[in-house]
Scaffold this motif. Sequence first.
Motif, PDB file in Angstrom:
ATOM      1  N   GLY A  67       0.788  -1.226   0.000  1.00 21.18           N
ATOM      2  CA  GLY A  67       0.000   0.000   0.000  1.00 21.18           C
ATOM      3  C   GLY A  67       0.818   1.274   0.000  1.00 21.18           C
ATOM      4  N   PHE A  68       2.129   1.141  -0.186  1.00 20.38           N
ATOM      5  CA  PHE A  68       3.033   2.293  -0.163  1.00 20.38           C
ATOM      6  C   PHE A  68       2.623   3.353  -1.188  1.00 20.38           C
ATOM      7  CE2 PHE A  68       6.769   4.387  -2.019  1.00 20.38           C
ATOM      8  CZ  PHE A  68       7.350   4.954  -0.904  1.00 20.38           C
ATOM      9  N   PHE A  69       2.434   2.946  -2.435  1.00 22.63           N
ATOM     10  CA  PHE A  69       2.112   3.895  -3.496  1.00 22.63           C
ATOM     11  C   PHE A  69       0.692   4.432  -3.361  1.00 22.63           C
ATOM     12  CE2 PHE A  69       5.802   1.964  -5.614  1.00 22.63           C
ATOM     13  CZ  PHE A  69       6.445   3.113  -6.052  1.00 22.63           C
ATOM     14  N   LEU A  70      -0.240   3.575  -2.963  1.00 27.73           N
ATOM     15  CA  LEU A  70      -1.628   4.025  -2.812  1.00 27.73           C
ATOM     16  C   LEU A  70      -1.730   5.132  -1.771  1.00 27.73           C
ATOM     17  CD1 LEU A  70      -4.621   3.746  -3.442  1.00 27.73           C
ATOM     18  CD2 LEU A  70      -4.757   1.936  -1.696  1.00 27.73           C
ATOM     19  N   LYS A  71      -1.032   4.963  -0.674  1.00 23.26           N
ATOM     20  CA  LYS A  71      -1.040   5.965   0.392  1.00 23.26           C
ATOM     21  C   LYS A  71      -0.490   7.296  -0.101  1.00 23.26           C
ATOM     22  CE  LYS A  71       0.665   6.749   5.098  1.00 23.26           C
ATOM     23  NZ  LYS A  71       1.472   6.174   6.213  1.00 23.26           N
ATOM     24  N   ARG A  72       0.562   7.257  -0.889  1.00 20.85           N
ATOM     25  CA  ARG A  72       1.183   8.483  -1.376  1.00 20.85           C
ATOM     26  C   ARG A  72       0.386   9.120  -2.505  1.00 20.85           C
ATOM     27  NH1 ARG A  72       4.104   5.812   1.595  1.00 20.85           N
ATOM     28  NH2 ARG A  72       5.889   6.682   2.739  1.00 20.85           N
TER      29      ARG A  72
END
Length: 343
Positions: A67-72
């Motif tokens: 979920g790293f990219f989704l959060k950003r």
Amino acid sequence: MRAIACLAVVVIHSVNITLTNYEHTVSQFEEYFLIAVRFAAFFGTPAFVFISELLLARSYPNKVPHGFFLKRVKYLLFPFVFMGLVFAFITTDSLTGFIRESLFNVFLGGYTGYFILIIFQFYILHVFLHKFLKNWSPVKVILVSLIINVVYLSFFNFTEPLAIPLGEYIWQRGHWLPFVGWIFYFVLGYYCGKNYESLKELVIKYKKIIILFPMINLIIMFVLVRSDILPVVSSKRIDNLFYTSSVIGAIILFSLYVKKVPHFILLISKYSFNIYLLHTFFLFYLPPIDFLNPLVYFIFAVAFSMFCSYTVAKLASPFQITQFLIGKPIPIPKHTKTQNNRG
């Protein structure tokens, strides 16, 4: 470092609005002083690139979490797009102009939020390169990245725009967007984050040099500007690579001697992204104030834009939707302390 970099970005734009609003009344001394302050603050945006990668390398040494990219995307890219539309709205007076300016802001980084497009490139690079970077020689990779960065910026610093579509724009600010123009800060941030304990020992060992370097590099920058050898007025100057690195080193050194982080630094750090996105909005509407001289006006512009940005972010924070519009405050511990690790 995040707080100081944020303040530096606000200072640059406050100088710009001061020189614009007092164009015909500013004295030569006041003008030169403000320009000097602006150059001294040019480390701001590059330092953000460094900080971003330092934190990634320290927090996720093996791989980024699910979920790293989704959060950003939610908390960085959405606010970037929204504020790009806001700036398009306030700077145009027709639907056609709004659409054109919106596309320009969002896809070509036509407003102050362009930094987000650069950061996302480095998020992707980190995912693909960290497996290799951790096995390569830090000194060699840092040196190669510096050479690449210098060559890239030299091309745009020392040549005239080509007669191609968007040529003027590319030379003026379009070349800021590709990651190549910031690769040195990314690599430096990675290895500093990966070897942070060793970095602190190194900084303390060479503290006398580190204290002097920012001033030496700044003087060199002034000389190159005044002599018209390198008249570029932006943080994308070749010499800013060395100046920013020296400032970063000085901030790290200073932080090692601070027992407790001041409250106002914590506040600026917490709301740094909100301030980064919002401060130019308030500066845009700040008129000249006749009874203030330019230097006082400049200080007022810094305080005014930061206070308004903080206030809006603070008042909007209870409403979750605003996190996708003007950014999400960065959580900080209640009793943050920076320990003196001199051994």
